[in-house]
Design a protein around this motif. Structure first.
Motif, short mmCIF file in Angstrom:
data_model
loop_
_atom_site.label_atom_id
_atom_site.label_comp_id
_atom_site.label_asym_id
_atom_site.label_seq_id
_atom_site.Cartn_x
_atom_site.Cartn_y
_atom_site.Cartn_z
N GLY A 257 -17.33 -54.68 21.98
CA GLY A 257 -18.38 -53.70 21.70
C GLY A 257 -18.89 -52.92 22.90
O GLY A 257 -19.76 -52.07 22.74
N ALA A 258 -18.35 -53.18 24.09
CA ALA A 258 -18.92 -52.56 25.29
C ALA A 258 -18.46 -51.13 25.50
O ALA A 258 -19.13 -50.33 26.15
N VAL A 259 -17.28 -50.78 24.96
CA VAL A 259 -16.72 -49.43 25.19
C VAL A 259 -17.08 -48.52 24.02
O VAL A 259 -16.84 -48.86 22.87
N ARG A 260 -17.66 -47.34 24.32
CA ARG A 260 -17.98 -46.36 23.26
C ARG A 260 -16.76 -45.51 22.93
O ARG A 260 -16.48 -45.24 21.78
N MET A 261 -16.09 -45.01 23.98
CA MET A 261 -14.84 -44.28 23.75
C MET A 261 -14.05 -44.20 25.04
O MET A 261 -14.59 -44.40 26.13
N MET A 262 -12.75 -43.91 24.92
CA MET A 262 -11.87 -43.78 26.09
C MET A 262 -11.06 -42.51 25.93
O MET A 262 -10.74 -42.11 24.83
N ARG A 263 -10.67 -41.92 27.04
CA ARG A 263 -9.77 -40.76 27.05
C ARG A 263 -8.96 -40.80 28.34
O ARG A 263 -9.46 -41.26 29.36
N ASP A 264 -7.73 -40.29 28.28
CA ASP A 264 -7.00 -40.10 29.54
C ASP A 264 -7.06 -38.63 29.92
O ASP A 264 -6.70 -37.76 29.15
N PRO A 265 -7.57 -38.34 31.11
CA PRO A 265 -7.77 -36.93 31.52
C PRO A 265 -6.47 -36.30 31.97
O PRO A 265 -6.18 -36.26 33.16
N THR A 266 -5.69 -35.76 31.03
CA THR A 266 -4.40 -35.15 31.36
C THR A 266 -4.60 -33.65 31.64
O THR A 266 -5.30 -33.31 32.59
N ARG A 267 -3.98 -32.78 30.82
CA ARG A 267 -4.12 -31.33 31.06
C ARG A 267 -5.58 -30.92 31.18
O ARG A 267 -6.39 -31.30 30.36
N GLY A 268 -5.89 -30.11 32.18
CA GLY A 268 -7.27 -29.68 32.36
C GLY A 268 -8.07 -30.66 33.20
O GLY A 268 -9.20 -30.38 33.60
N GLY A 269 -7.48 -31.84 33.45
CA GLY A 269 -8.07 -32.80 34.38
C GLY A 269 -9.34 -33.46 33.87
O GLY A 269 -9.70 -33.37 32.69
N LEU A 270 -10.01 -34.13 34.80
CA LEU A 270 -11.25 -34.85 34.47
C LEU A 270 -12.28 -33.89 33.89
O LEU A 270 -13.05 -34.24 32.98
N SER A 271 -12.29 -32.67 34.41
CA SER A 271 -13.26 -31.67 33.97
C SER A 271 -13.13 -31.39 32.46
O SER A 271 -14.13 -31.45 31.72
N ALA A 272 -11.92 -31.11 31.98
CA ALA A 272 -11.73 -30.81 30.56
C ALA A 272 -12.10 -32.02 29.71
O ALA A 272 -12.76 -31.89 28.68
N THR A 273 -11.69 -33.21 30.15
CA THR A 273 -11.95 -34.41 29.36
C THR A 273 -13.44 -34.71 29.25
O THR A 273 -13.95 -35.02 28.18
N LEU A 274 -14.16 -34.61 30.37
CA LEU A 274 -15.60 -34.88 30.32
C LEU A 274 -16.31 -33.85 29.45
O LEU A 274 -17.24 -34.18 28.70
N ASN A 275 -15.87 -32.60 29.52
CA ASN A 275 -16.47 -31.58 28.66
C ASN A 275 -16.21 -31.85 27.18
O ASN A 275 -17.10 -31.66 26.35
N GLU A 276 -14.99 -32.29 26.87
CA GLU A 276 -14.69 -32.61 25.46
C GLU A 276 -15.55 -33.77 24.97
O GLU A 276 -16.06 -33.76 23.85
N ILE A 277 -15.71 -34.78 25.82
CA ILE A 277 -16.53 -35.93 25.45
C ILE A 277 -17.98 -35.50 25.24
O ILE A 277 -18.62 -35.85 24.23
N ALA A 278 -18.51 -34.72 26.19
CA ALA A 278 -19.91 -34.29 26.11
C ALA A 278 -20.16 -33.48 24.84
O ALA A 278 -21.15 -33.69 24.12
#
Lengths: 335, 335
Positions: free
Chosen positions: B211-232
């Motif tokens: 129960g500790a993890v809310r969600m996971m993603r691997d930051p591929t295309r677009g890098g960490l920036s795209a992934t964090l924006n998608e999550i937010a």
């Protein structure tokens, strides 16, 4: 340039998100696709799983009777259905060439949606890549599919016995000739359209006769000839086909004569071959003929003992020719 | 020409069968692939299914630290793993360009086999198409994957709360810079290799803390920036990253400075971002650091209330910059 694919559409940023959120999801996306995850999370079901994949590179991507989108859905749906499963979920992976008109992409997306609805599958997940001009050909589509196999369904080449009947669901060669005609700018008196269609209902109709079907295949690339040879090899038995029993439309027959092609070697995208218990072959043909698109289903031949796994065709004049596994489809990029 | 791909390799006849039976099956095929069916029939398992697909068009197909085969396996394995599933089966669909050296294809096949073994997945089904010279770029690979999600695993952006911690599993930007360096013929004092690796063990280590993890993603295309924006965006919350907490290797830092690139926007292929319960973040980082390739795992930021879903980076000098979802990856065909 605003109405064409650019490299940034594959870059993982806002342009790609636009493509997905404003075009793909509204056109063909189910609940899972709309969630925009890295993958789809789907409810499990009881039974074995059938899993299939196919990439589509057909040229041109619009052809008489269909397009690459419809073909991509039906092709994988049919591979899953031939495993004895009811197809449930599909993925759609696109490789777009820079410069592809967005209008063409939208038309293909609408076609994917229509074909998925007809086949009863949900597009659950997807991926989009863009390659530079000259590194693709408009659009290539991969679809992968999963479906569940009901208990009691047992399809395998080693269940085939000498004496089994060979059933074909409809006339052959239409997809290949339809693509060829538009590609080469040839027109025939009797126009030929692709036979692309889902074989879900056809397969389920056969499976409704418990234990009667030994195996099924859809004769795509390499045509009926390649498929029968693969079956014979896998079963370690021979197959004898009666040429006059195999339905071939007027248009396909004429086109093959003019072009020197053998209809047995031409790709189909909406036909199935089933090897079945001979005592129940007539009942199965009856079931099949009630399915839309399979009205011409018929028994076309028989399995016999043969350690060389020969596939032969008996001609109306008492002759017999061997159908061998040619080195490849006579027409490149047919699917 | 005998050592290169020709159009007939995609024709469904004996040349294609040769390719599959003599090259693909021995290199990477499991039992299901060796059966040469239209699809694979696989044992069902309890639990929900994760289903993902990805096409790979990386240029060049060999790059420092990996190749397109390894990338294609890891990419889809990671998408399945990020759904909380243990990846089980993969499909491999290849689009080969006429003229591709068979030696390159064999090297890529061996790489697929190695990567599948490492990730613990079986290549269950496949497909091969060949396009004419000038209509592809050597080789494009689609992989699709399925895996099962254990009971109790519940990952979703809407489970994210303000105050949650953001964990990153390792240094960023290595895959993108590695590909760029060989493509542009640039060499850096500190060579950069792709980070491509399977994230199965990393994901499972996190999920072992119930129960500790809310969600996971691997930051591929677009890098960490795209992934964090998608999550937010999906969580309707903001994310604040502390720049000095984000590991960036010397080589990536130098390359980005020279080329004017932002390491936050560069693709990774072996990193994960997890949004987690802040009270258990340290325990999760400890678990992650014991996984090979995740030794530099660390907390890099926090979720906060923000209706605009802003992602910001606090710089060491007390400044703050907004990481926005750029229009696309700065480097085309990075994966």
């Amino acid at each position: 340039m605003a109405d064409r694919i650019v490299l940034a559409h594959g870059g993982g940023g806002s342009k790609m998100l636009d493509l997905i959120e404003r075009r793909f999801v509204p056109a063909y996306g189910g609940k899972a696709l709309a969630a925009l995850g890295d993958g789809a999370v789907l409810a499990g079901r009881p039974g074995r799983i059938a899993f299939a994949t196919d990439s589509f590179v057909v040229r041109p991507y619009f052809f008489p009777g269909g397009d690459i989108g419809e073909l991509a859905v039906n092709g994988t749906v049919n591979d899953v259905a031939m495993c004895g499963a009811r197809p449930a979920f599909l993925s759609v992976g696109m490789i777009l060439e820079e410069g592809l008109p967005l209008a063409d992409l939208d038309r293909i997306s609408a076609s994917i949606a229509r074909a998925a609805r007809r086949a009863g599958v949900e597009i659950a997940t997807g991926d989009t890549k863009v390659v530079e001009r000259g590194k693709g050909d408009g659009i290539y589509i991969n679809t992968s599919g999963i479906g569940w196999i009901a208990d009691g369904v047992d399809l395998a080449p080693l269940r085939i016995r000498a004496g089994d009947a060979v059933i074909l669901s409809g006339p052959i060669g239409e997809h290949g000739i339809a693509v060829l005609s538009v590609r080469e700018g040839i027109s025939f008196r009797t126009p030929v359209e692709s036979d692309t269609m889902p074989l879900v209902d056809a397969a389920q109709a056969l499976l409704a006769e418990p234990g009667a079907v030994r195996m099924m295949r859809d004769p795509t690339r390499g045509g009926l000839s390649a498929t029968l040879n693969e079956i014979a090899r896998a079963a370690r038995l021979g197959i004898r086909i009666i040429e006059e029993c195999v339905p071939v439309s007027e248009g396909v027959r004429a086109a093959c004569e003019i072009l020197g092609l053998d209809p047995f070697a031409i790709a189909n995208e909406g036909r199935l071959v089933a090897i079945v218990d001979p005592e129940r072959a007539d009942a199965l043909v009856d079931r099949l003929r009630r399915v839309e698109g399979c009205e011409a289903a018929t028994v076309i031949g028989q399995v016999f003992e043969d350690r060389r796994s020969l596939v032969t065709v008996s001609t109306p004049y008492g002759g017999e020719r061997v159908l061998d596994l040619s080195s490849g489809e006579p027409l490149p990029r047919i699917c």
